[in-house]
Design a protein around this motif. Structure first.
Motif, short mmCIF file in Angstrom:
data_model
loop_
_atom_site.label_atom_id
_atom_site.label_comp_id
_atom_site.label_asym_id
_atom_site.label_seq_id
_atom_site.Cartn_x
_atom_site.Cartn_y
_atom_site.Cartn_z
N MET A 48 -32.68 17.52 39.20
CA MET A 48 -31.75 16.42 39.51
C MET A 48 -30.31 16.76 39.15
N HIS A 49 -30.11 17.58 38.10
CA HIS A 49 -28.74 17.91 37.69
C HIS A 49 -28.03 18.68 38.81
N ASP A 50 -28.67 19.73 39.30
CA ASP A 50 -28.08 20.49 40.42
C ASP A 50 -27.93 19.61 41.66
N ASN A 52 -27.65 16.32 42.00
CA ASN A 52 -26.59 15.31 41.93
C ASN A 52 -25.19 15.91 41.86
N HIS A 53 -25.11 17.23 41.59
CA HIS A 53 -23.82 17.93 41.67
C HIS A 53 -23.61 18.51 43.07
N GLU A 54 -24.54 18.26 44.01
CA GLU A 54 -24.51 18.86 45.36
C GLU A 54 -24.63 20.38 45.26
N LYS A 83 -21.11 8.68 35.49
CA LYS A 83 -21.07 8.98 34.06
C LYS A 83 -20.90 10.49 33.82
N HIS A 84 -21.67 11.29 34.55
CA HIS A 84 -21.71 12.73 34.30
C HIS A 84 -20.68 13.50 35.13
N ASN A 85 -20.75 13.34 36.46
CA ASN A 85 -19.87 14.15 37.33
C ASN A 85 -18.41 13.77 37.16
N HIS A 88 -17.79 12.69 32.32
CA HIS A 88 -18.08 13.82 31.43
C HIS A 88 -17.40 15.10 31.93
N HIS A 89 -17.59 15.42 33.21
CA HIS A 89 -17.07 16.70 33.71
C HIS A 89 -15.55 16.75 33.73
N THR A 90 -14.89 15.66 34.03
CA THR A 90 -13.43 15.69 34.10
C THR A 90 -12.82 15.64 32.71
N GLU A 264 -19.64 28.23 32.63
CA GLU A 264 -19.73 28.52 34.07
C GLU A 264 -20.02 27.23 34.85
N HIS A 265 -20.92 26.41 34.30
CA HIS A 265 -21.26 25.16 35.01
C HIS A 265 -20.05 24.24 35.13
N HIS A 266 -19.25 24.16 34.07
CA HIS A 266 -18.09 23.26 34.12
C HIS A 266 -16.99 23.80 35.02
ZN LIG Z 1 -23.15 18.83 35.01
#
Ligand SMILES: [Zn+2]
Length: 333
Positions: A48-50, A52-54, A83-85, A88-90, A264-266
Motif C-alpha cells: 500500500m505504501h508504494d 499510494n505514492h503512485e 497525512k503521509h504524502n 509527512h513527506h513535505t 532515497e524514498h523521500h
Molecule cells: Zn512514503
C-alpha cells in the motif's frame, strides 16, 4: 513486486482464515495473531505504501486498487495520502505538520515538544503507546477526520464522490473482518483479545520501522520560518531529516519495503522501492558532492539502539541556561 504482493496477500488471507475459522485454543490463536499482525505490516510496508505514492505501477488503476489494501486492514487510504504524502513527506520532522512525531503529548520525540515529567520513562513505555496509536487510528482518527476535515491546525478535504464509497466500503470491510465475522464464531473476550494482540503488533512494528529513519540521534528537527516556509531547500531538508539503516541486509530490503532507504524514498517517492538499493550509492555520492551529510545506521539493531537513545535524551528535562551563566565550554575557551 507482483510475486512479493502475492506472497504477502496470501499470508494475510491464510493467517486470518486459520485464526478466525480454525483456531480453537489460545496457544493456537496467539502465534496466528502474531502472524496476522506481521502480514498486515508487510502489506503496509511493501504494497500500500508504494501504491499510494503512485510508485507501484505505471497504471493508475493498479496503484488505486492496491492502495485500497490499506482500507481493508483498517486505515483510510484517502486520509493516509494526506497525512503521509502531503504532511509527512513535505514537512518531515516539523512540529505541527508531520503527524508521525505527534504522540498527543504522551511522548516527546523532538526538542520542540513541551517536556512533561513522565517523559523520563518514555523509552520504556513508548512501545506500548505505538501499539495503542493504531487502535486509535482504526476506531477514532479516520472517523473524526471524516466529520471535521481537520488535521492538527490544517484542513484536509473530506472524501468526495467515489472516495466516499472507498472510505465507507473500506470501513465496513475492515469492521466486518475484525469484529463482525469473528463474533459470529467466538466469544466477545476472545475477539477483543485477538484484535488487540494483532493491532498492538501492527502498531509497534509499523511505528518502530518508521521512527528508525526519522527519530534517531543524527536526524534533524527543523522548524518552519512561518507560513510553511523552511530555511533549507526541499531536497536538503529531506536528506537531513532522514537516516537510512541496514542497507546491506537483503532480508531488511525485502521485508521493509524500502523503508530502510528513507533518504532515497523521500527524494524519489514515485520510484518503486525495489530500486532503492541500486540508487543509494548514487544519492550518497551526490550528497557528498554538494556537502550535504548522508547518514545511515549499519544495522537494524544499531538503528533501534539509536531510537532508544533518542527517546531517552528527549525524555530528560531540557536544561534552561541562564542568560548570564558562563557555560563550561565557554569558560574553557
Ligand atoms: Zn512514503
Amino acid at each position: 513486486m507482483y510475486a512479493k504482493t502475492a506472497i504477502i496477500l496470501a499470508s494475510f488471507a491464510l493467517s486470518y482464515a486459520l485464526l478466525v475459522f480454525v483456531a480453537t485454543a489460545w496457544w493456537q490463536a496467539l502465534p496466528l495473531a502474531f502472524a496476522l499482525g506481521l502480514s498486515i505490516v508487510a502489506i503496509g510496508f511493501n504494497v500500500m505504501h508504494d501504491a499510494n505514492h503512485e510508485a507501484y505501477s505505471d497504471h493508475r488503476w493498479l496503484n488505486r486498487a492496491l492502495g485500497m489494501t490499506l482500507d481493508v486492514v483498517g486505515g483510510s487510504s484517502h486520509f493516509w495520502r494526506w497525512k503521509h504524502n502531503v504532511f509527512h513527506h513535505t514537512f518531515v520532522n516539523v512540529v505541527g505538520y508531520d503527524t508521525d512525531i505527534n504522540l498527543v503529548g504522551l511522548g516527546r520525540l523532538t526538542p520542540h515538544h513541551r517536556h512533561a515529567w513522565f517523559h523520563r520513562w518514555q523509552h520504556f513505555y513508548v512501545w506500548f503507546l505505538y501499539g495503542a496509536m493504531v487502535v486509535k487510528w482504526h476506531l477514532y482518527d479516520d472517523f473524526r477526520l471524516a466529520l471535521t476535515g481537520r488535521m492538527a491546525q490544517h484542513s484536509v478535504p473530506r472524501p468526495r464522490g467515489s472516495q466516499w464509497a472507498v472510505f465507507v466500503g473500506g470501513k465496513l470491510v475492515f469492521l466486518s473482518l475484525a469484529f463482525v465475522i469473528p463474533l459470529l464464531l467466538h466469544p466477545v473476550w476472545a475477539v477483543a483479545a485477538g484484535y488487540l494482540v494483532t493491532t498492538v503488533i501492527v502498531g509497534i512494528v509499523l511505528a518502530v520501522v518508521f521512527q528508525l529513519a526519522h527519530c534517531v540521534e543524527h536526524a534533524d528537527f527543523p522548524t518552519e520560518l512561518g507560513a510553511g516556509r523552511m530555511a533549507t531547500a526541499w531536497a536538503v531538508h529531506q536528506v537531513e531529516t532522514s537516516v537510512d539503516f541496514a542497507r546491506d541486509s537483503r532480508a531488511a530490503c525485502w521485508l521493509l519495503g524500502g523503508l530502510n532507504f528513507q533518504i532515497e524514498h523521500h527524494l524519489f517517492p514515485h520510484i518503486c522501492h525495489v530500486n532503492y538499493p541500486a540508487i543509494a550509492p548514487l544519492v550518497e555520492r551526490t550528497c557528498r558532492e554538494f556537502g550535504v551529510e548522508y547518514k545511515h545506521n549499519k544495522t537494524f539493531l544499531s538503528a533501534l539502539r539509536s531510537h532508544y537513545d533518542w527517546l531517552r535524551a528527549m525524555g530528560r528535562a531540557p536544561v534552561r541556561s541562564h542568560p548570564l551563566a558562563i557555560s563550561a565550554e565557554g569558560a574553557a575557551d
